[in-house]
Design a protein around this motif. Sequence first.
Motif, short mmCIF file in Angstrom:
data_model
loop_
_atom_site.label_atom_id
_atom_site.label_comp_id
_atom_site.label_asym_id
_atom_site.label_seq_id
_atom_site.Cartn_x
_atom_site.Cartn_y
_atom_site.Cartn_z
N ASN A 124 -49.02 -47.84 105.39
CA ASN A 124 -48.84 -49.17 105.94
C ASN A 124 -47.60 -50.01 106.21
O ASN A 124 -47.34 -50.80 106.17
CB ASN A 124 -49.80 -50.11 104.67
CG ASN A 124 -48.83 -50.39 103.59
OD1 ASN A 124 -47.99 -49.67 103.55
ND2 ASN A 124 -49.34 -51.43 102.82
N MET A 125 -46.69 -48.78 106.58
CA MET A 125 -45.51 -49.28 107.19
C MET A 125 -45.42 -49.48 108.60
O MET A 125 -46.46 -48.98 109.12
CB MET A 125 -44.24 -48.27 106.56
CG MET A 125 -44.20 -48.11 105.36
SD MET A 125 -42.83 -46.87 104.74
CE MET A 125 -43.53 -46.65 103.03
N ALA A 166 -43.45 -49.21 114.51
CA ALA A 166 -42.03 -49.26 115.29
C ALA A 166 -41.18 -48.52 114.42
O ALA A 166 -40.41 -48.20 115.39
CB ALA A 166 -41.96 -50.76 115.50
N HIS A 167 -41.33 -48.54 113.20
CA HIS A 167 -40.31 -47.74 112.40
C HIS A 167 -40.69 -46.57 111.81
O HIS A 167 -40.47 -46.15 110.45
CB HIS A 167 -39.67 -48.74 111.32
CG HIS A 167 -39.14 -49.90 112.01
ND1 HIS A 167 -38.20 -49.88 112.83
CD2 HIS A 167 -39.31 -51.39 112.11
CE1 HIS A 167 -37.90 -51.09 113.33
NE2 HIS A 167 -38.84 -52.24 112.82
N GLY A 168 -41.64 -45.91 112.15
CA GLY A 168 -42.04 -44.78 111.89
C GLY A 168 -43.32 -44.64 111.04
O GLY A 168 -43.81 -43.63 110.55
N GLY A 169 -43.90 -45.78 110.87
CA GLY A 169 -45.16 -45.88 109.92
C GLY A 169 -46.54 -45.85 110.74
O GLY A 169 -46.28 -45.45 111.82
N VAL A 170 -47.47 -45.82 110.06
CA VAL A 170 -48.65 -45.62 110.79
C VAL A 170 -49.37 -47.00 111.08
O VAL A 170 -50.42 -47.14 111.80
CB VAL A 170 -49.76 -44.76 109.80
CG1 VAL A 170 -50.91 -44.61 110.53
CG2 VAL A 170 -49.26 -43.62 109.45
N ALA A 180 -40.40 -50.58 101.09
CA ALA A 180 -40.78 -50.74 102.45
C ALA A 180 -41.27 -52.24 102.83
O ALA A 180 -40.92 -52.81 103.90
CB ALA A 180 -41.74 -49.81 102.97
N LYS A 181 -42.32 -52.58 101.88
CA LYS A 181 -42.91 -53.82 102.16
C LYS A 181 -41.86 -55.24 102.04
O LYS A 181 -41.96 -55.89 103.07
CB LYS A 181 -44.05 -54.33 101.12
CG LYS A 181 -45.25 -53.52 101.72
CD LYS A 181 -46.05 -54.51 102.61
CE LYS A 181 -47.25 -53.65 103.28
NZ LYS A 181 -47.03 -54.22 104.76
#
Lengths: 377, 385
Positions: free
Chosen positions: A58-59, A62-66, A96-97
């Motif tokens: 849940n990242m 745009a920054h490599g998450g799904v 990350a959140k």
Amino acid sequence: MNFGFTEEQELLRAEVRKFLDQNAPLERVREIVEAEGGPGTDPALWARMAELGWVGLNMPEAHGGVGLDLETLLVVLEETGRSLFPSPLISTVLAAKAIERFGSEEQQARWIPGLADGSKVGTFAFMERSDTLGAEGVETLAKPDGDELILSGEKRYVTDAAAADLSVVAVRSGSDAQSLSLVVVEKGTAGATAVDYDAMDLTKRIGSLTLEDARVGTDCVLGEQGAAWPAIQWLLDLGAALVTAEAVGAAEAALEITTEFAKERVQFDEQIGKFQGVKHPLADIYVDVESFRSLVYYAIWALDQDADDARVAVSRAKAYCADAFPQAGIMGVQLHGGVGYTWEYDIQLYLKRAKWVRPMFGDADHHYERVALLGDL
Amino acid sequence: MDFQLSEEEEAFRKEVVSFLDEHLPEGTERTPEFQAKWTKAIRERRWVGFSWPQEVGGGGGGIMEQVILKDEMAKRKAPALGSCFMGLAWVGPSIIQYGTEEQKQKYIPDILDGKYQWCTGYSEPDSGSDLASLKCKCERDGDEYVVNGQKIWTSIAMWSKMMILLVRTETEVESKHDGITCLLVEMDTPGIEVRPIKNMSGGAMFAEVFFDNVRVPVENRLGDEGQGWQVTISALASERSSIAEVHGLIRKIEEVKELARNTIRGGRAMSEDPGIRRRIAQAETKIEAMRLNGMRFLTKQLKGEPLGSETSINKLHRADLEIGLGELALEILGSSSTLMGGDDAVDGGAWAKYSLNWPEVVIGGGTPNIQRNIIAERILGLPKD
């Protein structure tokens, strides 16, 4: 209305389940956490989980998450909980959140990709010696010095403290009750020392982060300096919800293990599961697990939606769980009889997890008091 | 997951709200005139028997709409939908499912209009929670059944015109669930005697009912001879799935909070007492868990999956809450809590009375330990005792 998971989410659950059954059965979990001087986790497994997209689930894309929601992460957490899988998943997601929600675009680009691909571990450090979740509990000072901040204080009960490559730290930037800031402290910063404690639940690493005139650039401050209290509260809520979500899977496994034992164990010429003195407490555990499951599912949904009742929903879920899960663990050990108390049997591992869950991001007293306050009492 | 209403559902919700705005203005007094107008209006809307088929005079509504309707009505503290409680809860649905065309025409409209009450002749002195062990004798004599025996714990038998009765038409059976038959009985049939049972709160809700050569026409049999158990099981299932009881508990916890704010002891409001605060928050949390559990059951129903024994979860919670809220109220009240009358009795002793009335809901429909057996055996798969 739909109070259930989508087909995709159920498929994900099956995948995670299969992966953990194959790679991290409880014998393997014991090996990982009992290894003297070991990292307390399995870096290779962690890397594979990251590759499969579960760490960055849940990242932001745009920054490599799904780019999926918390509700989908909940599915993964229930399964890691069921397996007592030792990993810094929850702490990394929290860091990350914090960066995603309160940091700038530049800060997100700097830190999130490493967290999403599993190469970096993150954590959120709030608690201090006062052991309260209020703003007044934060004493760690951030003294401005040009374009730097000088940090001094001690953060305690930090999950994965020693493993964390970056810690999102709550600091005091003024004497005002709520003038708090969130700063990112990277591993290796001079004056920042992290150590892990010996802890009851070997599957959860917990430690402290000491800051002695540690210098970080003001570009490490997430959001506006001195105005982070609402952001911190949101992170504490998120932490409480994620811990509770993992507890659903763990408590359910504790119930399953004990139920299976009750079906197999013969005493007085009967399976002990035939006796009401055994089946009634098991039924009560079932009622409790299903109930805090409903409460946390809703809380996670409310957090995803930024709903008005998200805070009270989180408190209800964590409060119920903080009472019920340890009770389920204690009863589970008791219903096993003497063997439940042995190192060899698995039920005691779940009791220890329950005891870790209880204070994490607020115990039942803390959260019931908040339910009372938010309910105009 | 999605807790938002769909566009159609939202439209229906608005329809309900505007109906309530029109028929239930703020501060409406519940006079007999109001009650009559209200009853007429909701009947015209077909909101009584909301989910029943339209052919029998029901509303033909969906499960989700029914929930919306009940939610909005509870928010406004609207009077109940219909006045024949047991008729609407399970007698009606049983007749719709198992009844003949004549039976439907004869009874369903009256249930919808709330013309009279129904009672439920299930329990017997020795059967208790083992309902299927009932013995009430029934022999066929031409076009009539002749009933002899006794029922007990029959709620509101003294105020009912009709009874849905379970009797044993066969004694030599392989399973005690066989040989049971369901009859629809007029309470003024000669040979029926009703004796109210005075309960510990001083009132009477239950009664004993005695049958001495009571003749019931065969056309009053519901379902086939020997099919009584199936008729009952589906009826009890609809009782257990009813999630509406949460609304009553929400109202009750609000009253307890109000009581805690208004009760001053030792110079401070009891709502400031940490122990009381925690227990209120705990009860509130449990009620919310019930509400959400109910929504998870509802999701299953909406997907067309049958509801199983999981509804026992909420029956257990409710039992706990009905007892616990009464005890909590008494602890808030302190010394005056035991008074049932006099100037010091808060609300005329209403809380004292409430705290004695829980057996009606806690024991009816299966005691908590029976619910625990159901969960342990049917869900967890533990061996039967």
